[in-house]
Design an enzyme around this catalytic site. Structure first.
Site, PDB file in Angstrom:
ATOM      1  N   HIS A  86      44.758  54.680  29.810  1.00  0.00           N
ATOM      2  CA  HIS A  86      44.399  54.325  28.974  1.00  0.00           C
ATOM      3  C   HIS A  86      42.881  54.363  28.219  1.00  0.00           C
ATOM      4  O   HIS A  86      42.461  54.454  29.238  1.00  0.00           O
ATOM      5  CB  HIS A  86      45.063  52.030  29.137  1.00  0.00           C
ATOM      6  CG  HIS A  86      44.360  51.901  30.022  1.00  0.00           C
ATOM      7  ND1 HIS A  86      43.233  51.354  29.868  1.00  0.00           N
ATOM      8  CD2 HIS A  86      44.775  51.136  30.593  1.00  0.00           C
ATOM      9  CE1 HIS A  86      42.944  50.401  30.801  1.00  0.00           C
ATOM     10  NE2 HIS A  86      43.806  51.116  32.034  1.00  0.00           N
ATOM     11  N   ASP A  88      42.047  51.577  25.966  1.00  0.00           N
ATOM     12  CA  ASP A  88      41.161  50.154  26.214  1.00  0.00           C
ATOM     13  C   ASP A  88      40.428  50.171  27.630  1.00  0.00           C
ATOM     14  O   ASP A  88      40.973  50.273  28.196  1.00  0.00           O
ATOM     15  CB  ASP A  88      41.859  49.860  25.737  1.00  0.00           C
ATOM     16  CG  ASP A  88      43.190  49.248  25.946  1.00  0.00           C
ATOM     17  OD1 ASP A  88      43.673  50.423  27.142  1.00  0.00           O
ATOM     18  OD2 ASP A  88      43.809  47.965  26.085  1.00  0.00           O
ATOM     19  N   ASP A 125      38.628  52.187  34.938  1.00  0.00           N
ATOM     20  CA  ASP A 125      39.608  51.409  34.079  1.00  0.00           C
ATOM     21  C   ASP A 125      39.720  51.753  33.378  1.00  0.00           C
ATOM     22  O   ASP A 125      38.968  50.663  32.182  1.00  0.00           O
ATOM     23  CB  ASP A 125      39.719  49.814  35.033  1.00  0.00           C
ATOM     24  CG  ASP A 125      40.884  49.334  34.531  1.00  0.00           C
ATOM     25  OD1 ASP A 125      41.699  50.288  34.386  1.00  0.00           O
ATOM     26  OD2 ASP A 125      41.885  47.990  35.101  1.00  0.00           O
ATOM     27  N   GLU A 158      46.203  48.518  27.015  1.00  0.00           N
ATOM     28  CA  GLU A 158      46.934  48.526  28.281  1.00  0.00           C
ATOM     29  C   GLU A 158      46.073  47.069  28.363  1.00  0.00           C
ATOM     30  O   GLU A 158      47.394  46.672  29.601  1.00  0.00           O
ATOM     31  CB  GLU A 158      46.627  49.616  29.342  1.00  0.00           C
ATOM     32  CG  GLU A 158      47.090  49.145  30.412  1.00  0.00           C
ATOM     33  CD  GLU A 158      46.654  48.214  31.606  1.00  0.00           C
ATOM     34  OE1 GLU A 158      47.388  48.069  32.808  1.00  0.00           O
ATOM     35  OE2 GLU A 158      45.576  48.157  31.104  1.00  0.00           O
ATOM     36  N   GLU A 159      45.272  46.586  28.511  1.00  0.00           N
ATOM     37  CA  GLU A 159      44.432  45.732  28.735  1.00  0.00           C
ATOM     38  C   GLU A 159      45.037  44.317  28.202  1.00  0.00           C
ATOM     39  O   GLU A 159      44.569  43.218  28.767  1.00  0.00           O
ATOM     40  CB  GLU A 159      42.943  45.690  28.679  1.00  0.00           C
ATOM     41  CG  GLU A 159      42.247  46.803  29.848  1.00  0.00           C
ATOM     42  CD  GLU A 159      42.143  47.050  31.031  1.00  0.00           C
ATOM     43  OE1 GLU A 159      43.771  45.852  31.702  1.00  0.00           O
ATOM     44  OE2 GLU A 159      41.768  47.840  31.543  1.00  0.00           O
ATOM     45  N   ASP A 185      45.440  55.413  37.572  1.00  0.00           N
ATOM     46  CA  ASP A 185      45.271  53.965  36.352  1.00  0.00           C
ATOM     47  C   ASP A 185      45.165  53.043  37.671  1.00  0.00           C
ATOM     48  O   ASP A 185      45.228  51.817  37.679  1.00  0.00           O
ATOM     49  CB  ASP A 185      45.796  53.458  35.773  1.00  0.00           C
ATOM     50  CG  ASP A 185      45.476  52.356  34.790  1.00  0.00           C
ATOM     51  OD1 ASP A 185      43.554  52.400  35.071  1.00  0.00           O
ATOM     52  OD2 ASP A 185      46.096  51.823  34.303  1.00  0.00           O
ATOM     53  N   HIS A 432      37.368  44.976  35.966  1.00  0.00           N
ATOM     54  CA  HIS A 432      37.526  44.022  35.613  1.00  0.00           C
ATOM     55  C   HIS A 432      36.524  42.940  35.686  1.00  0.00           C
ATOM     56  O   HIS A 432      36.047  41.488  35.458  1.00  0.00           O
ATOM     57  CB  HIS A 432      38.764  43.633  36.026  1.00  0.00           C
ATOM     58  CG  HIS A 432      40.059  43.711  35.242  1.00  0.00           C
ATOM     59  ND1 HIS A 432      41.167  42.853  34.970  1.00  0.00           N
ATOM     60  CD2 HIS A 432      39.962  45.341  35.422  1.00  0.00           C
ATOM     61  CE1 HIS A 432      42.004  44.166  34.344  1.00  0.00           C
ATOM     62  NE2 HIS A 432      41.633  45.021  34.668  1.00  0.00           N
TER      63      HIS A 432
HETATM   64  N1  BES Z   1      44.434  49.544  36.054  1.00  0.00           N
HETATM   65  C1  BES Z   1      45.109  48.723  36.501  1.00  0.00           C
HETATM   66  C2  BES Z   1      45.833  47.722  37.324  1.00  0.00           C
HETATM   67  C3  BES Z   1      45.487  48.247  38.322  1.00  0.00           C
HETATM   68  C4  BES Z   1      44.457  48.621  39.424  1.00  0.00           C
HETATM   69  C5  BES Z   1      46.517  48.440  39.422  1.00  0.00           C
HETATM   70  C6  BES Z   1      43.921  49.140  40.216  1.00  0.00           C
HETATM   71  C7  BES Z   1      46.560  48.397  40.629  1.00  0.00           C
HETATM   72  C8  BES Z   1      45.278  49.281  41.193  1.00  0.00           C
HETATM   73  C9  BES Z   1      45.635  47.892  34.864  1.00  0.00           C
HETATM   74  O1  BES Z   1      44.345  48.569  33.656  1.00  0.00           O
HETATM   75  C10 BES Z   1      45.088  46.116  35.079  1.00  0.00           C
HETATM   76  O2  BES Z   1      44.297  45.726  35.044  1.00  0.00           O
HETATM   77  N2  BES Z   1      46.446  45.817  34.708  1.00  0.00           N
HETATM   78  C11 BES Z   1      46.142  44.553  34.733  1.00  0.00           C
HETATM   79  C12 BES Z   1      47.998  44.000  33.995  1.00  0.00           C
HETATM   80  C13 BES Z   1      47.760  43.444  32.170  1.00  0.00           C
HETATM   81  C14 BES Z   1      49.524  43.390  31.803  1.00  0.00           C
HETATM   82  C15 BES Z   1      46.916  43.237  31.650  1.00  0.00           C
HETATM   83  C16 BES Z   1      46.788  42.635  35.701  1.00  0.00           C
HETATM   84  O3  BES Z   1      46.526  44.425  36.621  1.00  0.00           O
HETATM   85  O4  BES Z   1      45.696  42.400  35.782  1.00  0.00           O
HETATM   86 MN    MN Z   2      43.823  50.492  34.267  1.00  0.00          MN
HETATM   87 MN    MN Z   3      42.625  46.880  33.958  1.00  0.00          MN
END
Ligand code: BES
Ligand code: MN
Ligand code: MN
Length: 464
Positions: A86, A88, A125, A158-159, A185, A432
């Protein structure tokens, strides 16, 4: 394939500078003020895919931000790898906690990254990790080392929950057809402890609104005689977990699969220091569901967390007031088998049922997604494992992660393919959070490892 090392050595400054340029564009998908920047980022990725040797590169329109697509098909009889990532990023807030501006990437050394790390929102990320794949492809096409077909699909939402993907993927099954999906990711345990992510948690995200009296009231004249929505909301939230930090929503655990003792013992073998964990977060103790270890709590167990809570007066000084409304954003991390829509319903029903008559409660579901767990007895995992062995000199450890990438289960459902999660970030990279960064070493190691995956996967696929 020792030449990949040479290629990286000759081009590493270029690789880092290109990533810096990508990180300068603030592609915050959550905030419409950044719309132009998000679109510019899509175009940046489009151009980079073309330059790396992709054909049929295009921006695919969706109800939301476009998906960048590109492919290199060399032989219909060879396998096809679909790369997902992603472009974004998360909002940079709180901006004042950054040591340098989030969209002005700088390289700084840290204890874990003595070779330097790039500090910027999205560094790890996922811009940095996504771009490793673009540069790995560039290496393979420019040096005649691409052993199979490849497709790229890089999204911009994605975010914020990948909502357009449930529209796009079912409509483009043919275009996205593949033999394995490759995503960077996620993270790895440590620079000297490579790991492959074999599980992700699902997610149910809701917002709640508690309304008391029809207007804000003087807390002296009315205090004690009417329900204060903030007090009530706090009580309701507190009741969602019992004294063992077990979630109290009826039916919440019904589909949760308990791991066998052997599986838990296997998990416990992964190197982990509770002392270092506490020290890194400056906490005197950990906290969580009774009967589970820290690594279990943050991967194989479901959770419930308030992500934000507000209402009433929060400005300078004091104001004696009973607010009319109180709000909270709540996320539940789910494990495979728990259905996020079902859990959202269970939450709604329960939350409404525990509200006293003196307030009105509204539960607004946001996005969500299913969890994922993958076996390791498939050639995708084995090829990834061999790739790490080649570049790290160690067999990677399979590890279930606590984060969520909802698209992974959608891919399996719609395209029938397994996803291999080759993450190169570290938990300490502050994704984040303020001061997000990505180690230059990790970035280059990723670029080095990816082509080996292609090679082993193609060999295993043709020999099976
Ligand atoms: N890359 C992350 C998810 C992640 C990070 C998985 C580190 C495992 C290890 C992804 O960009 C993310 O932040 N996903 C969100 C979910 C989404 C529906 C907003 C999350 O996990 O909060
Ligand atoms: Mn991610
Ligand atoms: Mn993320």
């Amino acid at each position: 394939m020792s030449s990949v090392k040479n290629y990286i050595n000759e081009n590493k400054n270029q690789f880092v500078n290109e990533l810096k340029d990508l990180l300068k564009i603030p592609s915050v998908s959550a905030d419409s003020a950044y719309k132009k920047d998000v679109l510019n980022t899509a175009n940046f990725v489009l151009k980079s895919l073309k330059e790396a040797g992709c054909d049929n590169v295009e921006l695919c329109e969706t109800p939301g931000y476009p998906i960048v697509y590109g492919e290199k098909i060399i032989d219909k009889n060879l396998p096809t790898v679909l790369v997902y990532g992603h472009y974004d990023v998360q909002p940079p807030d709180p901006i004042n906690l950054w040591d340098s501006p989030p969209f002005e990437p700088v390289i700084k050394k840290t204890d874990l990254h003595p070779e330097g790390a790039i500090f910027a929102r999205g560094a790890c990320d996922d811009k940095g990790q996504m771009y490793m794949h673009v540069k790995a492809l560039e290496y393979m096409t420019k040096t005649g080392n691409l052993p199979c077909n490849v497709k790229f699909m890089i999204e911009g939402e994605e975010e914020v929950g990948s909502e357009s993907l449930s529209w796009f993927v079912p409509r483009n099954k043919e275009k996205l057809a593949n033999d394995v999906i490759l995503i960077s990711d996620t993270g790895m345990i440590a620079k000297d402890v490579p790991s492959i992510t074999t599980g992700l948690r699902g997610l149910s995200y809701v917002e709640v609104e508690v309304t008391g009296p029809n207007r804000d009231l003087h807390s002296g004249l009315y205090g004690g005689a009417v329900a204060n929505p903030i007090n009530i909301l706090a009580k309701m939230i507190a009741s969602l977990q019992d004294e063992n930090n077990h979630i109290t929503i009826p039916g919440f655990y019904d589909k949760v699969e308990d791991l066998s003792d052997e599986e838990r013992a296997e998990m416990a073998k992964a190197p982990f220091s509770l002392e270092a964990y506490k020290k890194a977060l400056d906490i005197a103790d950990v906290y969580g569901e009774k009967g589970y270890t820290t690594n279990e709590r943050n991967s194989i167990r479901p959770t419930l967390d308030v992500n934000g809570i507000w209402g009433g007066y929060t400005g300078e000084g004091a104001k004696t007031v009973i607010a009319s409304k109180a709000y909270a954003k709540i996320s539940m991390r789910l494990v495979p088998n728990q259905d996020w829509k079902e859990i959202t319903e269970l939450f709604k029903k329960h939350f409404e049922s525990i509200a006293p008559k003196s307030v009105k409660v509204e539960v607004k579901p946001h996005h969500g997604g299913q969890g994922y767990v993958t076996p390791i007895d498939n050639i995708g995992y084995q090829a990834a494992s061999k790739a790490y062995e080649t570049t790290f000199g160690k067999t990677p450890i399979p590890q279930r992660s606590g984060g969520s990438i909802p698209i992974v289960s959608l891919f399996e459902q719609e395209l029938g393919s397994k996803t291999i999660l080759m993450g190169f970030g570290l938990d300490s990279d502050a994704i984040h959070s303020p001061n997000e960064h990505f180690g230059i070493w990790n970035y280059l190691k990723g670029i080095e490892t990816i082509p080996h995956f292609y090679k082993y996967f193609t060999e295993m696929y043709t020999n099976q």
